[in-house]
Design a protein around this motif. Structure first.
Motif, PDB file in Angstrom:
ATOM      1  N   GLY A   1      20.800  38.592  42.818  1.00 38.95           N
ATOM      2  CA  GLY A   1      20.850  38.097  41.440  1.00 38.95           C
ATOM      3  C   GLY A   1      22.197  38.276  40.767  1.00 38.95           C
ATOM      4  O   GLY A   1      22.426  37.753  39.684  1.00 38.95           O
ATOM      5  N   ASP A   2      23.108  39.008  41.401  1.00 39.72           N
ATOM      6  CA  ASP A   2      24.434  39.220  40.821  1.00 39.72           C
ATOM      7  C   ASP A   2      25.290  37.968  40.970  1.00 39.72           C
ATOM      8  O   ASP A   2      25.221  37.270  41.977  1.00 39.72           O
ATOM      9  CB  ASP A   2      25.155  40.374  41.519  1.00 39.72           C
ATOM     10  N   SER A   3      26.108  37.702  39.967  1.00 42.10           N
ATOM     11  CA  SER A   3      27.108  36.629  40.057  1.00 42.10           C
ATOM     12  C   SER A   3      28.354  37.224  40.689  1.00 42.10           C
ATOM     13  O   SER A   3      28.779  38.320  40.323  1.00 42.10           O
ATOM     14  CB  SER A   3      27.437  36.088  38.674  1.00 42.10           C
TER      15      SER A   3
ATOM     16  N   TYR B   1      32.593  30.731  42.747  1.00 43.89           N
ATOM     17  CA  TYR B   1      31.627  31.539  42.018  1.00 43.89           C
ATOM     18  C   TYR B   1      30.238  31.199  42.529  1.00 43.89           C
ATOM     19  O   TYR B   1      29.935  30.034  42.785  1.00 43.89           O
ATOM     20  CB  TYR B   1      31.685  31.250  40.519  1.00 43.89           C
TER      21      TYR B   1
ATOM     22  N   VAL C   1      25.857  32.994  43.192  1.00 45.22           N
ATOM     23  CA  VAL C   1      24.850  34.008  42.905  1.00 45.22           C
ATOM     24  C   VAL C   1      24.285  34.507  44.227  1.00 45.22           C
ATOM     25  O   VAL C   1      23.944  33.712  45.102  1.00 45.22           O
ATOM     26  CB  VAL C   1      23.721  33.423  42.026  1.00 45.22           C
TER      27      VAL C   1
ATOM     28  N   ASN D   1      24.600  24.171  40.930  1.00 47.62           N
ATOM     29  CA  ASN D   1      23.321  24.105  40.237  1.00 47.62           C
ATOM     30  C   ASN D   1      22.235  23.409  41.034  1.00 47.62           C
ATOM     31  O   ASN D   1      21.077  23.440  40.652  1.00 47.62           O
ATOM     32  CB  ASN D   1      23.490  23.360  38.905  1.00 47.62           C
TER      33      ASN D   1
ATOM     34  N   GLU E   1      29.582  40.485  38.781  1.00 47.77           N
ATOM     35  CA  GLU E   1      29.092  40.487  37.410  1.00 47.77           C
ATOM     36  C   GLU E   1      27.583  40.637  37.446  1.00 47.77           C
ATOM     37  O   GLU E   1      26.888  39.794  38.003  1.00 47.77           O
ATOM     38  CB  GLU E   1      29.483  39.193  36.693  1.00 47.77           C
ATOM     39  N   LYS E   2      27.092  41.705  36.879  1.00 49.57           N
ATOM     40  CA  LYS E   2      25.655  41.960  36.844  1.00 49.57           C
ATOM     41  C   LYS E   2      25.002  41.048  35.811  1.00 49.57           C
ATOM     42  O   LYS E   2      25.580  40.788  34.751  1.00 49.57           O
ATOM     43  CB  LYS E   2      25.359  43.427  36.474  1.00 49.57           C
ATOM     44  N   PRO E   3      23.788  40.551  36.096  1.00 47.44           N
ATOM     45  CA  PRO E   3      23.099  39.713  35.108  1.00 47.44           C
ATOM     46  C   PRO E   3      22.668  40.544  33.912  1.00 47.44           C
ATOM     47  O   PRO E   3      22.333  41.718  34.052  1.00 47.44           O
ATOM     48  CB  PRO E   3      21.900  39.157  35.876  1.00 47.44           C
ATOM     49  N   GLU E   4      22.672  39.922  32.742  1.00 50.19           N
ATOM     50  CA  GLU E   4      22.249  40.636  31.533  1.00 50.19           C
ATOM     51  C   GLU E   4      20.745  40.670  31.479  1.00 50.19           C
ATOM     52  O   GLU E   4      20.068  39.706  31.775  1.00 50.19           O
ATOM     53  CB  GLU E   4      22.805  39.935  30.291  1.00 50.19           C
ATOM     54  N   ALA E   5      20.214  41.809  31.094  1.00 47.35           N
ATOM     55  CA  ALA E   5      18.752  41.972  31.051  1.00 47.35           C
ATOM     56  C   ALA E   5      18.139  41.340  29.811  1.00 47.35           C
ATOM     57  O   ALA E   5      18.725  41.118  28.823  1.00 47.35           O
ATOM     58  CB  ALA E   5      18.388  43.459  31.073  1.00 47.35           C
TER      59      ALA E   5
END
Length: 90
Positions: A42-44, A52, A54, A69, A86-90
């Motif tokens: 799930g990290d970008s 870039y 996922v 996409n 870059e960790k996904p925002e919760a």
């Protein structure tokens, strides 16, 4: 007396080389290893090729990254090809 100064100069330049070349390289290698250990699904990520994507699946030394996409472009690559995370925002 001259021999003592020569030994002192050699020691000084060896220490200078250590602090200007070897030590920063070791710090960068440690930082890269910490980045690779913190990768999760799930990290970008940014790859060394400049793409870039996922992370959608991973094993010990490889990851499968989804680009774009359309969900059809999934490429397996080595973890060492990841340079930014870059960790996904919760």
């Amino acid at each position: 007396m001259s021999g003592t100064f020569l030994v002192g100069y050699i020691i000084f330049f060896c220490a200078l080389m250590y602090f200007m070349a070897i030590r920063p390289q070791q710090k960068e290698k440690k930082k890269q290893q910490e980045l690779l250990n913190s990768i999760a699904v799930g990290d970008s990520v940014l790859t060394t090729a400049g793409f870039y994507g996922v992370v959608i699946d991973m094993t010990e030394d490889t990851v499968i990254i989804e680009f774009g996409n359309n969900k059809n472009c999934r490429i397996p690559m080595q973890k060492s090809a990841i340079v930014q995370l870059e960790k996904p925002e919760a």
